[in-house]
Design a protein around this motif. Structure first.
Motif, mmCIF file in Angstrom:
data_model
loop_
_atom_site.group_PDB
_atom_site.id
_atom_site.type_symbol
_atom_site.label_atom_id
_atom_site.label_comp_id
_atom_site.label_asym_id
_atom_site.label_seq_id
_atom_site.Cartn_x
_atom_site.Cartn_y
_atom_site.Cartn_z
ATOM 1 N N UNK A 180 0.814 -0.939 0.079
ATOM 2 C CA UNK A 180 0.016 -0.010 -0.103
ATOM 3 C C UNK A 180 0.855 1.216 -0.003
ATOM 4 N N UNK A 181 0.283 2.311 -0.535
ATOM 5 C CA UNK A 181 1.333 3.450 -0.826
ATOM 6 C C UNK A 181 0.238 4.787 -0.673
ATOM 7 N N UNK A 182 0.765 5.818 0.081
ATOM 8 C CA UNK A 182 0.094 7.099 -0.262
ATOM 9 C C UNK A 182 0.910 8.062 -1.263
ATOM 10 N N UNK A 183 -0.044 8.351 -2.321
ATOM 11 C CA UNK A 183 0.741 9.146 -3.251
ATOM 12 C C UNK A 183 1.196 10.619 -2.596
ATOM 13 N N UNK A 184 2.504 10.821 -3.097
ATOM 14 C CA UNK A 184 2.834 12.318 -2.507
ATOM 15 C C UNK A 184 2.983 13.277 -3.557
ATOM 16 N N UNK A 185 3.485 12.774 -4.718
ATOM 17 C CA UNK A 185 3.875 13.676 -5.651
ATOM 18 C C UNK A 185 3.698 13.009 -7.099
ATOM 19 N N UNK A 186 3.709 13.761 -8.016
ATOM 20 C CA UNK A 186 3.472 13.481 -9.378
ATOM 21 C C UNK A 186 4.060 14.359 -10.544
ATOM 22 N N UNK A 228 6.776 12.999 -16.855
ATOM 23 C CA UNK A 228 8.013 12.459 -17.390
ATOM 24 C C UNK A 228 7.756 11.898 -18.627
ATOM 25 N N UNK A 229 8.235 12.552 -19.859
ATOM 26 C CA UNK A 229 7.890 12.251 -20.889
ATOM 27 C C UNK A 229 6.518 12.542 -21.503
ATOM 28 N N UNK A 230 6.174 12.018 -22.549
ATOM 29 C CA UNK A 230 4.927 12.433 -23.274
ATOM 30 C C UNK A 230 3.631 11.919 -22.446
ATOM 31 N N UNK A 231 3.815 10.925 -21.948
ATOM 32 C CA UNK A 231 2.737 10.119 -21.422
ATOM 33 C C UNK A 231 2.668 9.755 -19.822
ATOM 34 N N UNK A 232 3.967 9.562 -19.425
ATOM 35 C CA UNK A 232 4.071 9.084 -18.258
ATOM 36 C C UNK A 232 4.653 10.063 -17.066
ATOM 37 N N UNK A 233 4.700 9.581 -15.986
ATOM 38 C CA UNK A 233 4.946 10.628 -14.689
ATOM 39 C C UNK A 233 5.947 9.792 -13.720
ATOM 40 N N UNK A 234 6.837 10.228 -12.864
ATOM 41 C CA UNK A 234 7.500 9.764 -11.971
ATOM 42 C C UNK A 234 6.554 9.939 -10.608
ATOM 43 N N UNK A 235 6.305 9.047 -9.939
ATOM 44 C CA UNK A 235 5.407 9.334 -8.794
ATOM 45 C C UNK A 235 6.076 8.711 -7.580
ATOM 46 N N UNK A 236 6.104 9.860 -6.376
ATOM 47 C CA UNK A 236 6.617 9.410 -5.215
ATOM 48 C C UNK A 236 5.715 9.199 -4.343
ATOM 49 N N UNK A 237 5.797 8.233 -3.468
ATOM 50 C CA UNK A 237 4.592 7.583 -2.692
ATOM 51 C C UNK A 237 5.267 7.054 -1.207
ATOM 52 N N UNK A 238 4.571 7.396 -0.139
ATOM 53 C CA UNK A 238 5.002 6.946 1.095
ATOM 54 C C UNK A 238 4.596 5.558 1.559
ATOM 55 N N UNK A 239 5.146 4.556 1.713
ATOM 56 C CA UNK A 239 4.816 2.949 1.978
ATOM 57 C C UNK A 239 5.091 2.903 3.362
ATOM 58 N N UNK A 240 4.395 1.829 4.129
ATOM 59 C CA UNK A 240 4.505 1.564 5.421
ATOM 60 C C UNK A 240 5.910 1.137 5.956
ATOM 61 N N UNK A 241 6.317 0.138 5.157
ATOM 62 C CA UNK A 241 7.661 -0.335 5.368
ATOM 63 C C UNK A 241 9.009 -0.157 4.624
ATOM 64 N N UNK A 275 9.378 3.166 3.336
ATOM 65 C CA UNK A 275 9.608 4.642 3.141
ATOM 66 C C UNK A 275 9.069 5.405 1.810
ATOM 67 N N UNK A 276 9.842 6.304 1.485
ATOM 68 C CA UNK A 276 9.292 7.183 0.162
ATOM 69 C C UNK A 276 9.870 6.067 -0.816
ATOM 70 N N UNK A 277 9.079 5.905 -1.778
ATOM 71 C CA UNK A 277 9.447 5.062 -2.932
ATOM 72 C C UNK A 277 8.949 5.984 -4.159
ATOM 73 N N UNK A 278 9.992 5.802 -5.361
ATOM 74 C CA UNK A 278 9.679 6.561 -6.669
ATOM 75 C C UNK A 278 9.589 5.481 -7.740
ATOM 76 N N UNK A 333 14.738 8.579 -0.081
ATOM 77 C CA UNK A 333 13.926 7.610 -0.711
ATOM 78 C C UNK A 333 14.570 6.072 0.008
ATOM 79 N N UNK A 334 13.462 5.404 -0.067
ATOM 80 C CA UNK A 334 13.677 3.746 0.502
ATOM 81 C C UNK A 334 14.437 3.901 1.886
ATOM 82 N N UNK A 335 14.018 4.746 2.867
ATOM 83 C CA UNK A 335 14.256 4.555 4.221
ATOM 84 C C UNK A 335 12.955 4.299 4.953
ATOM 85 N N UNK A 336 12.918 3.436 5.769
ATOM 86 C CA UNK A 336 11.759 2.929 6.564
ATOM 87 C C UNK A 336 11.549 4.101 7.516
ATOM 88 N N UNK A 337 10.104 4.912 7.541
ATOM 89 C CA UNK A 337 9.688 5.663 8.520
ATOM 90 C C UNK A 337 8.406 5.267 8.862
#
Length: 244
Positions: free
Chosen positions: A7-13, A16-29, A31-34, A104-108
């Motif tokens: 599970x993840x909480x969307x934090x930023x979008x 990136x490119x014409x149709x995509x995006x880099x999404x950063x989300x906070x996860x329970x175990x 941490x912040x994942x891109x 990124x990728x550190x558990x909080x």
């Protein structure tokens, strides 16, 4: 992290490119994942990838150093609050702050739990007073988790635990009324709710947000990323209109 389902909480979008995006989300175990989401700007995915939404996320990467591809399935939408000025500002700031300052990728796990509770409160609290308190406490926790915690248990000058009403902006420590009298114009206010469970009124809430905002700016946003702090300014202005 070649493959992960969480599970993840969307934090930023960020596009990136014409149709995509880099999404950063906070996860329970984890941490912040891109992750890179293909088709993020499509009619189907845009309502899913709203900051503050809760999603089921799958990350896949061929190597540890590669930006993972991400797919997301909506679990809880907060898109309904986008049309409400005050809740939307609260959601925007809480998620933007999280995405901007966490490595990124550190558990909080404590931050994940606190952010989840804060976002839930913004959507369900009967008034902004309840979640504004939660916001100040979230900011205080974030500072602590990242190594910039405030020492508010005793006076930095006398060692006393009584009558603590100031915070030293230099040392991030509490100062008693007597010890701070001479320098009170240089000190920050210390509302009681930052130290222990309390139900403050609006003046104390704004004082608490003044304290946390000062240290957030100093440690993370001074002379850079001012666009992130602009979201906080919008939120504070809207909160002040509530009590005007």
């Amino acid at each position: 992290m070649p493959n992960l389902r969480t599970t993840a909480i969307i934090c930023s979008v960020r596009t990136h490119g014409e149709h995509g995006a880099v999404v950063r989300s906070l996860t329970p175990e984890n941490g912040l994942m891109a992750g890179y989401v293909r088709g993020a700007r499509s009619r189907t995915m845009r309502p899913v990838l709203i900051p503050s939404n809760l999603v089921q996320a799958d990350y896949r990467a061929r190597t540890e150093d590669q930006l993972a591809s991400m797919t997301a399935e909506l679990l809880q939408s907060r898109g309904a609050y986008l049309g409400e000025p005050l809740p939307s500002a609260g959601l925007d700031w809480a998620t933007a702050l999280t995405a901007a300052v966490l490595p990124e990728e550190q558990s909080y796990p404590q931050l994940y739990a606190a952010l989840s509770a804060l976002l839930q409160a913004i959507g369900s609290a009967p008034s902004a007073k309840g979640w504004a308190v939660a916001l100040a406490r979230y900011e205080l926790l974030l500072l602590s988790e990242l190594g910039f915690g405030l020492d508010l248990d005793k006076c930095t000058v006398t060692g006393s635990e009584d009558d603590l009403i100031y915070v030293s902006p230099r040392s991030a420590t509490a100062v008693s009324a007597a010890a701070g009298q001479i320098y009170k114009d240089r000190l920050l206010p210390l509302p009681e709710f930052l130290r222990r469970a309390d139900q403050p009124d609006w003046p104390d809430i704004f004082n608490g947000l003044k304290v946390t905002g000062f240290f957030l700016k100093r440690h993370f946003f001074d002379d850079r990323r001012n666009d992130v702090m602009a979201a906080r300014s919008v939120l504070i202005d809207r909160l002040k209109r509530v009590v005007a």
